[in-house]
Design an enzyme around this catalytic site. Structure first.
Site, short mmCIF file in Angstrom:
data_model
loop_
_atom_site.label_atom_id
_atom_site.label_comp_id
_atom_site.label_asym_id
_atom_site.label_seq_id
_atom_site.Cartn_x
_atom_site.Cartn_y
_atom_site.Cartn_z
CE1 TYR A 191 -4.16 -2.56 5.13
CE2 TYR A 191 -3.23 -0.37 4.75
CZ TYR A 191 -3.84 -1.52 4.27
OH TYR A 191 -4.11 -1.64 2.92
CB SER A 241 1.06 -5.37 8.05
OG SER A 241 0.08 -4.62 7.35
CE LYS A 242 -1.61 -4.08 3.11
NZ LYS A 242 -1.81 -5.26 2.25
CB SER A 276 -0.85 0.02 1.27
OG SER A 276 -1.39 1.31 1.50
P1 NDP Z 1 -11.33 -6.73 0.98
O1 NDP Z 1 -11.68 -6.67 2.41
O2 NDP Z 1 -12.40 -6.65 -0.03
O3 NDP Z 1 -10.50 -8.05 0.71
C1 NDP Z 1 -9.66 -8.63 1.66
C2 NDP Z 1 -9.59 -10.11 1.36
O4 NDP Z 1 -8.68 -10.73 2.27
C3 NDP Z 1 -10.92 -10.82 1.51
O5 NDP Z 1 -11.13 -11.60 0.35
C4 NDP Z 1 -10.73 -11.71 2.73
O6 NDP Z 1 -11.42 -12.93 2.52
C5 NDP Z 1 -9.24 -11.94 2.68
N1 NDP Z 1 -8.70 -12.36 3.97
C6 NDP Z 1 -8.71 -11.69 5.14
N2 NDP Z 1 -8.16 -12.43 6.11
C7 NDP Z 1 -7.79 -13.61 5.53
C8 NDP Z 1 -7.18 -14.79 6.00
N3 NDP Z 1 -6.83 -14.94 7.30
N4 NDP Z 1 -6.96 -15.80 5.14
C9 NDP Z 1 -7.30 -15.68 3.83
N5 NDP Z 1 -7.89 -14.59 3.33
C10 NDP Z 1 -8.13 -13.56 4.17
O7 NDP Z 1 -10.24 -5.56 0.72
P2 NDP Z 1 -9.53 -5.03 -0.61
O8 NDP Z 1 -9.89 -5.85 -1.78
O9 NDP Z 1 -9.77 -3.57 -0.68
O10 NDP Z 1 -7.99 -5.25 -0.27
C11 NDP Z 1 -7.22 -6.30 -0.82
C12 NDP Z 1 -5.76 -6.05 -0.50
O11 NDP Z 1 -5.35 -4.82 -1.11
C13 NDP Z 1 -5.46 -5.92 0.98
O12 NDP Z 1 -4.21 -6.49 1.28
C14 NDP Z 1 -5.39 -4.41 1.17
O13 NDP Z 1 -4.60 -4.05 2.27
C15 NDP Z 1 -4.74 -3.99 -0.14
N6 NDP Z 1 -4.97 -2.60 -0.49
C16 NDP Z 1 -6.23 -2.15 -0.79
C17 NDP Z 1 -6.42 -0.83 -1.13
C18 NDP Z 1 -7.77 -0.30 -1.47
O14 NDP Z 1 -7.90 0.92 -1.62
N7 NDP Z 1 -8.80 -1.12 -1.64
C19 NDP Z 1 -5.31 0.12 -1.16
C20 NDP Z 1 -4.02 -0.46 -0.84
C21 NDP Z 1 -3.88 -1.78 -0.53
P3 NDP Z 1 -12.17 -13.80 3.66
O15 NDP Z 1 -12.69 -12.85 4.66
O16 NDP Z 1 -13.21 -14.53 2.88
O17 NDP Z 1 -11.11 -14.72 4.17
#
Ligand code: NDP
Length: 256
Positions: free
Chosen positions: A160, A163-164, A146
């Protein structure tokens, strides 16, 4: 001419594919020709995504996965390889947010966020990396960091951000260690990308105030990451490793 962005014959695994960016990444990789293992905890959502991908003539395999659990990681990778073949692309996308001031954050929140966003990515990269080395696969590992992990900071997101930032270090170290095996390890650092998770906030007055600071003039859409994802996941990345690609519409340049 060599097909630089063609993933035909590749096998990818995307973590956190049950929503947001992960679901979109899976669709993009499948459209480029890869067979895609889609992992997350919400398997009902994975099944729906796999059907959607199949409707567009792609191949996706839903697999229950908790990236914080080394046993679950090993089992998911075993199933993916048994069904689809040796993994050549890993997208470490699973992630959860954190909230609140550092001095008020409970200890278990630190653990939860670091375990998912950083340790989970390492567990995946360790297992997939071992398999890539064993199969002599010219693999690609793409970590989703991020802008908050790369040179910028924000209040109330300590676990967060750490971690990033850690993911950037993981990317560089593993890139060095695996370069001799022909495996390229890179990271994408997105800015604000609108997904179902953040859409309400981004459309709110507070969110719209942030939007005015984005030099390109809007928040990102999931498709805005396709170019860099396909670059880093495929043959075009063969001489790119240890790099972090910011995709934020210029936001991290802005001093306003
Ligand atoms: P979402 O919350 O939509 O997606 C997060 C995903 O992570 C879900 O599919 C969830 O699935 C999965 N997840 C969480 N915990 C676990 C686990 N223990 N094991 C397996 N899967 C897990 O968020 P985004 O799509 O927005 O974000 C996706 C990534 O992009 C993240 O890493 C986020 O930090 C990063 N990011 C996003 C930005 C944004 O603006 N959207 C900007 C910068 C970075 P489930 O709960 O079904 O397990």
């Amino acid at each position: 001419m060599e097909k630089l962005f063609d993933l035909d014959g590749q096998v990818a695994i995307v973590t956190g594919a049950s929503s947001g960016l992960g679901a979109h990444f899976a669709e993009t990789l499948a459209k480029a020709g890869a067979k895609v293992a889609i992992g997350a905890r919400r398997v009902d959502r994975l099944a729906a995504l796999a059907e959607q991908i199949a409707d567009s003539d792609g191949r996706a395999l839903p697999i229950e996965l908790d990236v914080t659990d080394a046993g679950s990681v090993a089992e998911a990778i075993r199933i993916a390889e048994e069904e689809l073949g040796p993994i050549s692309v890993l997208v470490n996308n699973a992630g959860i947010p954190s909230a609140g001031r550092a001095i008020e954050m409970p200890e278990d929140e630190w653990d939860r966020v670091l375990d998912t966003n950083l340790k989970g990515a390492w567990l995946m990269a360790r297992e997939v990396g071992r398999h890539m080395v064993e199969h002599e696969t010219a693999g690609r590992i793409v970590n989703i960091s991020s802008i908050i992990g790369v040179g910028t900071a924000a209040k109330r997101v300590l676990a967060y951000s750490v971690s990033k930032a850690g993911l950037v270090s993981l990317t560089k170290t593993m890139a060095l260690e695996l370069a001799g095996n022909g495996i390229c390890v890179n990271a994408i650092a997105p800015g604000y990308i609108e997904t179902e998770l953040n859409s309400d906030f981004l459309q709110s007055p507070a969110g719209q105030r942030i939007a005015t600071r984005v030099p390109i003039g809007r928040f990102g859409e999931t498709g805005d990451l396709d170019g860099v994802l396909l670059l880093l996941a495929g043959p075009a990345a063969r001489y790119i490793t240890g790099s972090v690609f910011t995709v934020d519409g210029g936001l991290s340049l802005s001093t306003l």
